[in-house]
Design a protein around this motif. Structure first.
Motif, PDB file in Angstrom:
ATOM      1  N   UNK A  28      16.356   4.592  59.933  1.00 15.57           N
ATOM      2  CA  UNK A  28      17.874   5.168  60.641  1.00 15.57           C
ATOM      3  C   UNK A  28      17.397   5.692  62.286  1.00 15.57           C
ATOM      4  N   UNK A  29      16.123   4.608  63.192  1.00 16.48           N
ATOM      5  CA  UNK A  29      15.794   4.859  64.055  1.00 16.48           C
ATOM      6  C   UNK A  29      16.055   3.650  65.119  1.00 16.48           C
ATOM      7  N   UNK A  31      17.628   0.999  66.320  1.00 17.00           N
ATOM      8  CA  UNK A  31      19.222   0.887  67.002  1.00 17.00           C
ATOM      9  C   UNK A  31      19.120  -1.093  67.547  1.00 17.00           C
ATOM     10  N   UNK A  32      19.859  -2.196  66.755  1.00 19.57           N
ATOM     11  CA  UNK A  32      19.960  -2.879  66.861  1.00 19.57           C
ATOM     12  C   UNK A  32      20.018  -3.935  67.829  1.00 19.57           C
ATOM     13  N   UNK A  34      22.164  -5.126  71.316  1.00 20.59           N
ATOM     14  CA  UNK A  34      23.021  -6.406  71.702  1.00 20.59           C
ATOM     15  C   UNK A  34      22.606  -7.231  72.577  1.00 20.59           C
ATOM     16  N   UNK A  35      21.441  -6.616  73.055  1.00 19.33           N
ATOM     17  CA  UNK A  35      20.862  -7.499  74.834  1.00 19.33           C
ATOM     18  C   UNK A  35      20.455  -8.640  75.442  1.00 19.33           C
ATOM     19  N   UNK A 124      11.005   7.307  83.276  1.00 21.70           N
ATOM     20  CA  UNK A 124      12.117   7.602  82.472  1.00 21.70           C
ATOM     21  C   UNK A 124      12.545   9.452  82.224  1.00 21.70           C
ATOM     22  N   UNK A 154      18.629   3.139  82.529  1.00 25.86           N
ATOM     23  CA  UNK A 154      17.654   3.424  81.020  1.00 25.86           C
ATOM     24  C   UNK A 154      18.770   2.697  80.114  1.00 25.86           C
ATOM     25  N   UNK A 155      20.229   3.472  80.506  1.00 24.43           N
ATOM     26  CA  UNK A 155      21.260   3.806  79.774  1.00 24.43           C
ATOM     27  C   UNK A 155      21.646   2.265  79.480  1.00 24.43           C
ATOM     28  N   UNK A 156      21.552   1.432  80.903  1.00 25.43           N
ATOM     29  CA  UNK A 156      22.103  -0.095  81.202  1.00 25.43           C
ATOM     30  C   UNK A 156      21.623  -0.713  80.101  1.00 25.43           C
ATOM     31  N   UNK A 158      20.173   0.212  77.286  1.00 24.99           N
ATOM     32  CA  UNK A 158      20.957   0.584  75.999  1.00 24.99           C
ATOM     33  C   UNK A 158      19.290   1.546  75.457  1.00 24.99           C
ATOM     34  N   UNK A 159      18.592   1.935  76.198  1.00 29.74           N
ATOM     35  CA  UNK A 159      17.468   2.584  75.910  1.00 29.74           C
ATOM     36  C   UNK A 159      17.380   3.435  75.097  1.00 29.74           C
ATOM     37  N   UNK A 160      16.307   4.034  74.362  1.00 37.11           N
ATOM     38  CA  UNK A 160      16.668   5.040  73.532  1.00 37.11           C
ATOM     39  C   UNK A 160      15.363   5.914  73.821  1.00 37.11           C
TER      40      UNK A 160
END
Lengths: 202, 152
Positions: A28-29, A31-32, A34-35, A124, A154-156, A158-160
Motif C-alpha cells: 500500500x505504500x 505510489x506509481x 507518472x513522472x 526536505x 518536493x510536491x512538484x 510527487x515526493x512522498x
C-alpha cells in the motif's frame, strides 16, 4: 440440490479469494509515479551553502560543479542545467535511509563530474543547521544541497518520502525515479544508460 | 402545519448546503470577502486527496508536515484562480490517480460503483426468494410467534 449450492458457493468464494490474494500482495505504500518520461518540473532554489563559504574545510564542491552564474546568484534553477544530466536527491538529516546512500552519492558524483553529470541534494522538511551538522558527521558531501521551503519543489516532484532520487536527462526529462536509498551500482548503471542515450541523440 | 414548517426548514438547509459547497459560487466572489470561502474550498479539495505519507487518510485529516504543505499548495492555487478540478489535476499529474480518494468513474473503476448496487440487487432477490419459500412452508405460525417476542 446440494451440488447446485456448492457450485454457487464456489462461484462466490473463489473470486473473493483471488481479489484478496491480489490486493494483499500489493504494497500500500508504493505510489506509481507518472513522472518518468515527463518533463522534469522546473525549480529555482537557493543553495544551502553558496560556494563562497566553502573551501575552508577543503570540500570539493565549488563553482566548477555548479554553473558559474548560478553560483554567483546563490540559486540554482533546472533550466540552467539543460544539456547536463541532473541527479536530484531529496534528503533530510532526520532520515535514516539517507545515511545508507550518502557515501554512494558522494562518490559517484565525484566520479561523473567530468562527464556532464551534476548532483544536487534537496533538503526536505529540514533546516540548514541540523543538515550542516549531518553533512559534517557524514564526512562531507561532494555536491551542493538546495533549500526547498514549504516543500513546493518536493510536491512538484510527487515526493512522498525521503530518500527519493530523480535522474533528469540532458533534455530536462525525468529519466528515472528511485524510491529509497540508492547504491553505487544503481547510480552508475542509470547514469551510463542516460549518458549513452544522450550520446546517440547528439 | 408542523410538518410544512419542518419541510421548509429542510429545504432551506439543503439550499444552504448546496450554496455553501458549490465551488462556482465560492470562486466567483470578490477576493476580499472570500477568505472564509477559500478556506472552505481548500478543505473541500483537501478532503478529496489522499495523504501520501499516511494510510487511508485525506490531506484534510492528516496532521503530517507534508499534508499541511499540500494544503498550502491547494490554497495558493485556488487563490490564483484555479478551479478545484484544475488543482486536483495538478496533484494527479504529480502523484498519479492514486492521490484521488474517490476513483474516477471510468473503465475498470466503474466496478467500484457498480458492484455494491449489483450486490444489493442480488441480495434483495435472494431475500425475496427465501421469504417466499419460508412462507410457503407454513411460516405464518412462526411469524405470529415472533410478534409475541417483540419488545413493546
Amino acid at each position: 440440490m446440494n451440488w447446485k449450492r456448492s457450485v454457487i458457493a464456489v462461484a462466490v468464494i473463489v473470486p473473493v479469494i483471488v481479489l484478496f490474494w491480489y490486493g494483499l500482495s500489493l504494497d500500500p505504500r508504493t505510489i506509481p509515479s507518472p513522472l518518468p518520461g515527463q518533463p522534469a518540473p522546473e525549480f529555482t532554489l537557493k543553495l544551502m551553502d553558496p560556494p563562497e563559504g566553502v573551501g575552508e574545510r577543503g570540500e570539493v564542491y565549488t563553482a566548477t560543479a555548479i554553473g558559474a552564474d548560478a553560483a554567483s546568484a546563490g540559486t540554482v534553477s533546472l533550466a540552467e542545467l539543460r544539456g547536463k544530466v541532473v541527479v536530484l536527491n531529496f534528503w533530510a538529516s532526520w532520515c535514516l535511509a539517507c545515511r545508507d546512500e550518502h557515501t554512494a552519492l558522494s562518490e559517484v558524483a565525484t566520479l561523473y563530474r567530468d562527464r556532464g553529470v551534476v548532483f544536487y541534494g534537496v533538503l526536505y522538511n529540514d533546516t540548514p543547521e541540523p543538515a550542516r551538522r549531518w553533512i559534517e558527521e557524514m564526512g562531507g558531501q561532494s555536491y551542493p544541497t538546495l533549500l526547498d521551503p514549504g516543500s513546493r519543489t518536493a510536491i512538484d516532484y510527487g515526493l512522498y518520502g525521503v530518500p527519493e532520487t530523480f535522474f533528469i536527462d540532458p533534455e530536462g526529462k525525468v529519466a528515472y525515479k528511485h524510491i529509497g536509498p540508492v547504491t553505487r551500482a544503481l547510480l552508475m548503471q542509470k547514469l551510463d544508460e542516460i549518458l549513452a542515450a544522450g550520446g546517440e541523440g547528439t | 402545519m408542523r410538518r410544512s414548517v419542518l419541510r421548509h426548514g429542510v429545504g432551506l438547509l439543503l439550499t444552504g448546503m448546496l450554496l455553501g459547497t458549490n465551488p462556482v459560487v465560492a470562486t466567483t466572489q470578490e477576493p476580499s470577502d472570500s477568505v472564509a470561502a477559500l478556506e472552505a474550498l481548500t478543505s473541500k479539495v483537501a478532503a478529496q486527496l489522499r495523504c501520501p505519507v499516511c494510510q487511508g487518510l485525506s490531506i484534510q485529516d492528516s496532521p503530517t508536515e507534508l499534508a499541511l504543505e499540500m494544503r498550502a499548495v491547494i490554497r495558493d492555487q485556488l487563490a490564483e484562480g484555479r478551479t478545484p478540478e484544475e488543482v486536483k489535476a495538478y496533484f494527479v499529474s504529480k502523484y498519479g490517480e492514486w492521490i484521488l480518494l474517490e476513483p474516477k468513474p471510468e473503465g475498470f473503476n466503474l466496478a467500484v460503483y457498480a458492484l455494491p448496487i449489483a450486490g444489493l440487487l442480488v441480495g434483495a432477490g435472494a431475500l425475496v426468494l427465501s421469504v417466499r419459500r419460508w412462507t410457503k412452508q407454513g411460516g405464518a405460525g412462526v411469524a405470529e410467534g415472533m410478534v409475541g417476542d417483540l419488545p413493546e
